[in-house]
Enzyme design. Structure first.
Site, PDB file in Angstrom:
ATOM      1  N   GLU A  62      -6.259  52.592-113.917  1.00 16.57           N
ATOM      2  CA  GLU A  62      -5.290  51.761-113.213  1.00 16.57           C
ATOM      3  C   GLU A  62      -6.002  51.032-112.102  1.00 16.57           C
ATOM      4  OE1 GLU A  62      -2.243  54.550-112.385  1.00 16.57           O
ATOM      5  OE2 GLU A  62      -1.218  54.012-114.222  1.00 16.57           O
ATOM      6  N   TYR A  69     -13.975  45.353-115.888  1.00 14.90           N
ATOM      7  CA  TYR A  69     -13.406  46.232-116.912  1.00 14.90           C
ATOM      8  C   TYR A  69     -13.172  45.471-118.218  1.00 14.90           C
ATOM      9  CZ  TYR A  69     -12.349  49.176-112.841  1.00 14.90           C
ATOM     10  OH  TYR A  69     -12.438  49.938-111.703  1.00 14.90           O
TER      11      TYR A  69
HETATM   12  C1  LIG Z   1     -15.799  46.843-108.558  1.00 17.79           C
HETATM   13  C2  LIG Z   1     -17.190  47.244-108.051  1.00 17.79           C
HETATM   14  C3  LIG Z   1     -17.380  48.738-108.271  1.00 17.79           C
HETATM   15  C4  LIG Z   1     -18.242  46.476-108.837  1.00 17.79           C
HETATM   16  O1  LIG Z   1     -19.514  46.956-108.420  1.00 17.79           O
HETATM   17  P1  LIG Z   1     -20.822  46.014-108.471  1.00 17.79           P
HETATM   18  O2  LIG Z   1     -22.003  46.913-108.330  1.00 17.79           O
HETATM   19  O3  LIG Z   1     -20.718  44.907-107.515  1.00 17.79           O
HETATM   20  O4  LIG Z   1     -20.726  45.440-109.953  1.00 17.79           O
HETATM   21  P2  LIG Z   1     -21.908  44.779-110.785  1.00 17.79           P
HETATM   22  O5  LIG Z   1     -22.958  44.243-109.883  1.00 17.79           O
HETATM   23  O6  LIG Z   1     -22.350  45.739-111.834  1.00 17.79           O
HETATM   24  O7  LIG Z   1     -21.160  43.596-111.486  1.00 17.79           O
HETATM   25  C5  LIG Z   1     -20.472  43.829-112.689  1.00 17.79           C
HETATM   26  C6  LIG Z   1     -19.826  42.559-113.159  1.00 17.79           C
HETATM   27  O8  LIG Z   1     -18.625  42.353-112.417  1.00 17.79           O
HETATM   28  C7  LIG Z   1     -18.692  41.108-111.776  1.00 17.79           C
HETATM   29  N1  LIG Z   1     -18.187  41.297-110.445  1.00 17.79           N
HETATM   30  C8  LIG Z   1     -18.472  42.312-109.610  1.00 17.79           C
HETATM   31  N2  LIG Z   1     -17.810  42.162-108.458  1.00 17.79           N
HETATM   32  C9  LIG Z   1     -17.102  41.014-108.600  1.00 17.79           C
HETATM   33  C10 LIG Z   1     -16.236  40.324-107.747  1.00 17.79           C
HETATM   34  N3  LIG Z   1     -15.943  40.761-106.504  1.00 17.79           N
HETATM   35  N4  LIG Z   1     -15.686  39.194-108.189  1.00 17.79           N
HETATM   36  C11 LIG Z   1     -15.957  38.746-109.440  1.00 17.79           C
HETATM   37  N5  LIG Z   1     -16.795  39.359-110.285  1.00 17.79           N
HETATM   38  C12 LIG Z   1     -17.345  40.487-109.862  1.00 17.79           C
HETATM   39  C13 LIG Z   1     -20.124  40.705-111.716  1.00 17.79           C
HETATM   40  O9  LIG Z   1     -20.246  39.302-111.787  1.00 17.79           O
HETATM   41  C14 LIG Z   1     -20.714  41.367-112.939  1.00 17.79           C
HETATM   42  O10 LIG Z   1     -20.596  40.569-114.077  1.00 17.79           O
HETATM   43  P3  LIG Z   1     -21.912  40.311-114.953  1.00 17.79           P
HETATM   44  O11 LIG Z   1     -22.492  41.657-115.262  1.00 17.79           O
HETATM   45  O12 LIG Z   1     -21.368  39.608-116.134  1.00 17.79           O
HETATM   46  O13 LIG Z   1     -22.791  39.494-114.088  1.00 17.79           O
HETATM   47  C15 LIG Z   1     -17.360  46.890-106.547  1.00 17.79           C
HETATM   48  O14 LIG Z   1     -17.063  45.531-106.384  1.00 17.79           O
HETATM   49  C16 LIG Z   1     -16.487  47.707-105.618  1.00 17.79           C
HETATM   50  O15 LIG Z   1     -16.871  48.786-105.167  1.00 17.79           O
HETATM   51  N6  LIG Z   1     -15.290  47.191-105.282  1.00 17.79           N
HETATM   52  C17 LIG Z   1     -14.407  47.861-104.307  1.00 17.79           C
HETATM   53  C18 LIG Z   1     -13.798  49.117-104.914  1.00 17.79           C
HETATM   54  C19 LIG Z   1     -12.871  48.788-106.062  1.00 17.79           C
HETATM   55  O16 LIG Z   1     -12.047  47.882-105.983  1.00 17.79           O
HETATM   56  N7  LIG Z   1     -13.012  49.542-107.179  1.00 17.79           N
HETATM   57  C20 LIG Z   1     -12.226  49.291-108.387  1.00 17.79           C
HETATM   58  C21 LIG Z   1     -10.912  49.993-108.365  1.00 17.79           C
HETATM   59  S1  LIG Z   1     -11.060  51.766-108.484  1.00 17.79           S
END
Ligand SMILES: CC(C)(COP(=O)(O)OP(=O)(O)OC[C@H]1O[C@@H](n2cnc3c(N)ncnc32)[C@H](O)[C@@H]1OP(=O)(O)O)[C@@H](O)C(=O)NCCC(=O)NCCS
Length: 160
Positions: A117, A128
């Site tokens: 979720e 995702y």
């Molecule tokens: C979601 C989260 C874990 C992603 O971690 P991350 O290490 O930045 O992710 P990655 O570097 O592996 O990127 C994965 C993909 O998502 C995309 N992405 C990551 N953050 C993004 C953002 N803020 N906006 C758009 N795209 C995003 C990247 O472009 C990447 O795509 P690609 O592999 O095709 O280039 C991080 O942004 C986070 O901790 N967010 C806050 C917590 C949260 O909302 N968690 C999810 C709900 S539990």
């Protein structure tokens, strides 16, 4: 971009546990915007860790914890409960690596239905969906933000 292929060699995943709670809370506090009410409390995290089927995976960069994923598998269902990467470590593939690892671990344990979720509007939805998850439902007003506003949760599933 395939972030898993391009990830820095120093990025490593490992099984976590109660000893990692300080890092989990540090990362969670840093990563989740406080306004949306998505983050868990320390006691919620500590309480779920010992339960059957719950697993914590830590992502370390140069032996510094930069991210984590918390998941629970029950029978043939596996749920990604939480995932976060500290702000300074975001955009370097750790999030994708943790999602891919969640999928691999769930399948290795025999789960055929993977779900999670996420707040409607959270940019993690695109991560995702690129891993194969598709929308399957919506919980109205699931998250309560700091300003009192409610935000829907979207349920995403990956069925093999
Ligand atoms: C979601 C989260 C874990 C992603 O971690 P991350 O290490 O930045 O992710 P990655 O570097 O592996 O990127 C994965 C993909 O998502 C995309 N992405 C990551 N953050 C993004 C953002 N803020 N906006 C758009 N795209 C995003 C990247 O472009 C990447 O795509 P690609 O592999 O095709 O280039 C991080 O942004 C986070 O901790 N967010 C806050 C917590 C949260 O909302 N968690 C999810 C709900 S539990």
């Amino acid at each position: 971009m395939n972030a898993a292929r391009a990830r820095p060699a120093e990025l490593r995943l490992r099984a976590g546990g109660a000893d990692d709670l300080d890092d989990v809370m540090r990362i969670m506090t840093d990563a989740f915007p406080p306004c949306f009410g998505e983050a868990w409390t320390r006691s919620q995290c500590a309480g779920i860790l010992p339960l059957a089927g719950v697993s914590l995976t830590m992502a370390d960069h140069d032996q510094h914890a930069i991210g984590f994923a918390l998941a629970r598998t029950i029978m043939d269902e596996s749920e990604l409960l939480l995932i976060a990467v500290e702000v300074a470590g975001q955009g370097q593939g750790a999030g994708r690596l943790l999602v891919e690892d969640f999928i691999a671990q769930a399948r290795a344990q025999g789960a055929s239905r993977l779900h999670l979720e996420v707040r409607d509007g959270n940019s993690a939805v695109s991560l995702y969906q690129s891993a194969g998850f598709v929308p399957a439902g919506r919980r109205r007003a699931y998250y309560k933000a700091a300003d009192g506003r409610r935000h829907d949760a979207v349920t995403l599933v990956l069925v093999r």
